[in-house]
Scaffold this motif. Structure first.
Motif, short mmCIF file in Angstrom:
data_model
loop_
_atom_site.label_atom_id
_atom_site.label_comp_id
_atom_site.label_asym_id
_atom_site.label_seq_id
_atom_site.Cartn_x
_atom_site.Cartn_y
_atom_site.Cartn_z
N ARG A 198 0.84 -1.19 0.00
CA ARG A 198 0.00 0.00 0.00
C ARG A 198 0.88 1.25 0.00
O ARG A 198 2.01 1.23 0.48
N THR A 200 1.01 5.33 1.18
CA THR A 200 0.42 6.39 1.97
C THR A 200 0.94 7.73 1.46
O THR A 200 2.14 7.97 1.41
N THR A 268 -13.16 6.99 1.16
CA THR A 268 -12.82 7.47 2.50
C THR A 268 -12.42 8.94 2.52
O THR A 268 -12.10 9.48 3.57
N ASN A 273 -4.89 5.08 -5.01
CA ASN A 273 -3.55 4.53 -5.10
C ASN A 273 -2.74 5.03 -6.29
O ASN A 273 -1.52 4.99 -6.29
N ASP A 315 -3.34 8.70 7.46
CA ASP A 315 -3.23 7.92 6.24
C ASP A 315 -2.31 6.70 6.44
O ASP A 315 -2.57 5.63 5.88
N ARG A 318 -4.29 4.16 8.14
CA ARG A 318 -5.27 3.58 7.20
C ARG A 318 -4.66 2.46 6.39
O ARG A 318 -5.25 1.38 6.26
N ILE A 319 -3.45 2.67 5.82
CA ILE A 319 -2.89 1.62 4.98
C ILE A 319 -2.49 0.40 5.81
O ILE A 319 -2.60 -0.74 5.35
N ALA A 321 -4.10 -0.63 8.45
CA ALA A 321 -5.37 -1.32 8.70
C ALA A 321 -5.81 -2.11 7.48
O ALA A 321 -6.32 -3.23 7.59
N GLU A 322 -5.62 -1.53 6.30
CA GLU A 322 -6.01 -2.23 5.07
C GLU A 322 -5.17 -3.49 4.87
O GLU A 322 -5.68 -4.53 4.46
N GLU A 325 -6.29 -6.14 7.34
CA GLU A 325 -7.59 -6.69 6.93
C GLU A 325 -7.42 -7.71 5.81
O GLU A 325 -8.14 -8.71 5.75
N GLU A 326 -6.44 -7.46 4.93
CA GLU A 326 -6.24 -8.37 3.80
C GLU A 326 -5.49 -9.63 4.19
O GLU A 326 -5.75 -10.71 3.65
#
Length: 415
Positions: A198, A200, A268, A273, A315, A318-319, A321-322, A325-326
């Motif tokens: 990811r 940021t 959001t 990206n 930010d 956020r990345i 957390a993403e 999650e994946e």
């Protein structure tokens, strides 16, 4: 896949720092949860050690003969789990245990073979290389996903890269020794190596996105049919009649850009990206234009934005957390769920966290000072991901997909 052994240290003498790093690596290799037979080493050094790059590579590769492939570079700062080393002599190493047929080290003297089924690639580059953006795009085109991650070496001394494969026996390396200057190098990975990455930006849009409807090279003349300078002044609520206040605001304002047809701002409210962020470098009061540090074309999407510590922290979280999650399963054992919910001190690395290791490349203009204190940026990453093995460096430009970014962070994890 087990956890990747890693180590980091600082010392005025590189031999002492290397000794400390090797001790950490050997201690971890002996642990059950860590990889016992790594073959790929990622090596990052600060520019204090740049003059000794060949000696450092020779030493660590001799001390770790089972590690046959090496890649890395130099930075004005380097990173590891929970720590940043800026303006001090330091090195960081991570040892990756990957199937030998699933990756290839490449460099200017040993280019990536077209027969290797590259899925993605870690790329290190010299910022002074001619036509660098085109080379990055070409390299991305040689991967199945078009996704690269990495950055430009940064140094106040020599700008070096590490790249050697097969213990120096790969055809083409010759007597190069594995230390290079100029061009691109790195590691290409096949689809058997599972990665999640990811970007940021650390920026927050302060105005609606618009379409560039008239431009000339790097000057935007119209946005949605309106004079670009008028749009900029209105969005920022400033006037050129008060130049001091206007210039202070303009210096803190940037422009987010993306190609026609691509999403600029996500659901959001943050940049997508594929967005690159560039500085405003001038105004044209006569033709009401706005000049930016990037060539633009009509049809591209643009939005004015600001970069600040609060936006950067949000930010980055956020990345992280993403990524979590994946990589984490929707259902997990109670013990694992408890570990993930534990305090920072209890969140020790474990294979059940499903992250074997991570590479973080951040802009040399970011780091702790931008986030409020020494090592603050890496502390945010650790709190979000846990104490996973991590190495990286602070770059002169960041690479993600086929783009060359600035003032960003690129976080990639092996799962």
């Amino acid at each position: 896949m087990k956890l990747f052994p890693f180590g980091h240290a600082t010392h005025p003498q590189w031999q002492m720092a290397a000794g400390l790093v090797l001790a950490q690596l050997r201690a971890q290799v002996a642990l059950h949860d860590y990889a016992a037979s790594p073959t790929l080493g990622l090596l990052y050094i600060t520019d204090h050690y740049a003059a000794h790059a060949q000696d450092i590579l020779d030493h660590v590769s001799a001390e770790l003969p089972e590690v046959t492939d090496w890649s890395g570079t130099v930075g004005v700062g380097i990173a590891s789990s929970n720590v940043e080393y800026f303006d001090e002599p330091a090195m960081a190493v991570m040892l990756c245990e990957l199937p030998s047929d699933q990756y290839r080290v490449f460099s200017g003297v040993a280019p990536l073979s077209p027969l290797f089924p590259a899925h993605t690639a870690l790329v290190h580059a010299d910022g002074m290389t001619p036509d660098l953006s085109e080379l990055i795009g070409e390299m991305a085109g040689r991967t199945a996903t078009g996704y690269l991650f990495g950055g430009l070496a940064s140094s106040r001394a020599e700008t070096v890269q590490f790249a050697i494969g097969g213990n120096g026996n790969i055809k083409g390396h010759g007597k190069a020794g594995g230390v290079f200057r100029g061009g691109l190098s790195g590691v290409a990975f096949a689809d058997g190596v599972s990665l999640v990455s990811r970007v940021t930006q650390g920026c927050q849009p302060v105005a609606p996105e618009r379409t560039i409807t008239e431009s000339d090279r790097n000057v935007i003349y119209k946005l949605d049919g309106e004079p670009a300078l008028d749009v900029l002044l209105r969005d920022l609520a400033i006037t050129l009649d008060e130049p001091s206040e206007a210039m202070a605001t303009l210096r803190a304002t940037l422009v987010g850009l993306t190609d026609a047809g691509s999403d600029l701002v996500g659901r959001t409210g943050t940049f997508g990206n594929d967005v690159v962020v560039r500085h405003i470098i001038g105004l044209d009061p006569t033709r009401r234009g706005v000049a930016i540090a990037e060539k633009v074309e009509e049809g591209m999407r643009a939005a004015f934005c600001k970069r600040n510590a609060q936006a950067a922290k949000a930010d980055l979280m956020r990345i992280c957390a993403e990524i979590r999650e994946e990589v984490e399963p929707e259902e997990m054992p109670l013990a694992v769920a408890s570990a993930l919910a534990a305090s920072e001190a209890q969140a020790e690395p474990t294979p059940t966290r499903r992250i074997a290791g991570a590479v973080y490349v951040s802009c040399a203009g970011r780091g702790g000072p931008h986030f409020g204190g020494p090592s603050a940026e890496l502390q945010i990453v650790r709190r979000a991901l846990g104490d996973v093995p991590l190495v990286g460096f602070f770059a002169g430009g960041e690479i993600a997909r086929h783009h060359l970014y600035g003032y960003t962070g690129v976080l990639t994890v092996f799962r």
